[in-house]
Design a protein around this motif. Structure first.
Motif, PDB file in Angstrom:
ATOM      1  N   LYS A   1       1.022  -1.634  -0.033  1.00  0.00           N
ATOM      2  CA  LYS A   1       0.072   0.216  -0.398  1.00  0.00           C
ATOM      3  C   LYS A   1       0.571   1.290   0.209  1.00  0.00           C
ATOM      4  O   LYS A   1       2.336   0.835   0.715  1.00  0.00           O
ATOM      5  N   SER A   2       0.845   2.453  -0.658  1.00  0.00           N
ATOM      6  CA  SER A   2       0.676   3.541  -1.124  1.00  0.00           C
ATOM      7  C   SER A   2       1.787   4.266   0.028  1.00  0.00           C
ATOM      8  O   SER A   2       2.564   4.660   0.185  1.00  0.00           O
TER       9      SER A   2
ATOM     10  N   VAL B   1       5.158   3.460   1.553  1.00  0.00           N
ATOM     11  CA  VAL B   1       6.094   4.520   1.204  1.00  0.00           C
ATOM     12  C   VAL B   1       6.861   5.602   2.086  1.00  0.00           C
ATOM     13  O   VAL B   1       5.425   6.402   2.102  1.00  0.00           O
TER      14      VAL B   1
ATOM     15  N   ARG C   1       9.101   1.018  -2.487  1.00  0.00           N
ATOM     16  CA  ARG C   1       8.057   2.032  -3.207  1.00  0.00           C
ATOM     17  C   ARG C   1       7.452   2.622  -3.597  1.00  0.00           C
ATOM     18  O   ARG C   1       6.900   3.005  -5.052  1.00  0.00           O
TER      19      ARG C   1
ATOM     20  N   GLN D   1       3.723   2.974  -6.071  1.00  0.00           N
ATOM     21  CA  GLN D   1       2.799   3.278  -5.186  1.00  0.00           C
ATOM     22  C   GLN D   1       1.228   3.288  -6.337  1.00  0.00           C
ATOM     23  O   GLN D   1       2.022   3.321  -8.306  1.00  0.00           O
ATOM     24  N   ASP D   2       0.198   2.616  -6.174  1.00  0.00           N
ATOM     25  CA  ASP D   2      -0.420   2.559  -7.511  1.00  0.00           C
ATOM     26  C   ASP D   2      -2.759   2.554  -6.617  1.00  0.00           C
ATOM     27  O   ASP D   2      -2.325   1.483  -5.775  1.00  0.00           O
TER      28      ASP D   2
ATOM     29  N   ASP E   1      -3.789   0.030  -4.144  1.00  0.00           N
ATOM     30  CA  ASP E   1      -4.486   0.101  -2.932  1.00  0.00           C
ATOM     31  C   ASP E   1      -6.008  -0.071  -2.572  1.00  0.00           C
ATOM     32  O   ASP E   1      -6.485  -0.254  -1.458  1.00  0.00           O
TER      33      ASP E   1
END
Length: 273
Positions: A181-182, A185, A200, A202-203, A207
């Motif tokens: 999960k973002s 990060v 790292r 991020q999507d 999520d």
């Protein structure tokens, strides 16, 4: 007697999803096409094992998480020509020294970190991948690292790639994707020590899927489609590459005692550690 058994954690290759150009999913897919999993399983690993199709152990209990139709949606095999086509399409052209650069002169040059523990194939897998990358114009070197600096490098994002293990959720493997999960990060330079935040990725789409997944019981029929979609998004993003299933072989001496786990009857986890 010998007792071979799968470790819960396949061996794999990870990429820093926040560091250009590894931040491009297409570049990560190109690198995936340079990983010779069959060679890693039959030649590079200390004893025979099998390629990894999924980022979890191929235990019989995990057969229900086999999504072969989703695997078929992606071109994931060892295919250097495919990798070249991807890089060419992205505009990474070979420079005067043969190393690919983008339109702004950024070189495709990476270091693959390997933790200096054990003898389970991480180092030869990294060396072989570096050689394959070199053949298509990506400069790559392999660096041994003791565990303390290795962990600091990956948690702070001060790395390009690694060759080590993929340890996710053993009881409910697809829930592993919730660890990407973002919110976990951190910017490069700051510690990201929650889940797979250190990768790292991020999507927002992933999520949303895993956040819904975390609310459901594994017995809820509605969770199956969430599992499938999370796996599809994992393959689409390719933040890391599961390379081989990790087989360990424990020897037991029957001079004094019989009844040890062995190949025909692995009735218990045979690892003595």
């Amino acid at each position: 007697v010998l007792a071979p058994w799968r470790d819960p954690c396949p061996r794999g290759v990870w990429m820093n999803n926040a560091k250009y150009p590894l931040s491009l999913p297409e570049v990560r897919h190109a690198i995936n096409n340079l990983v010779n999993k069959e060679k890693a399983a039959t030649v590079l690993y200390p004893w025979p094992t099998v390629p990894a199709e999924y980022p979890w152990a191929d235990w019989g209990a995990n057969d229900k998480y086999a999504y072969d139709d989703i695997l078929a949606e992606f071109d994931l095999g060892y295919d250097p020509e495919k990798a070249v086509a991807i890089l060419d399409e992205l505009g990474f052209e070979p420079g005067s020294d043969g190393v690919r650069v983008d339109g702004e002169g950024n070189r495709m040059s990476f270091t693959i970190l390997v933790p200096q523990v054990g003898v389970t194939g991480e180092h030869p897998i990294a060396l072989d991948l570096a050689e394959e990358m070199g053949k298509v114009g990506i400069e790559a070197s392999v660096k041994w690292s003791e565990m303390a600096p290795f962990n600091e490098a990956i948690q702070t994002g001060n790395f390009d790639m690694t060759s080590h293990w993929f340890c996710g959720n053993w009881a409910e493997p697809p829930l592993t994707f919730a660890d990407f999960k973002s919110e976990y990060v951190k910017p490069i330079g700051e510690l990201a020590n929650t889940g797979f935040g250190w990768v790292r990725l991020q999507d927002p789409e992933l999520d949303a899927v895993v956040s819904e997944m975390e609310l459901l019981s594994p017995d809820d029929p509605a969770i199956e489609e969430l599992y499938r979609e999370a796996f599809r998004l994992y393959l689409k993003n390719m933040p890391g590459i599961a390379v081989i299933q990790t087989t360990f072989v424990m020897p037991f001496n029957t001079h004094y005692w019989a009844g040890w786990p062995q190949d025909e009857d692995i009735f218990a986890v045979p690892f003595t550690w």
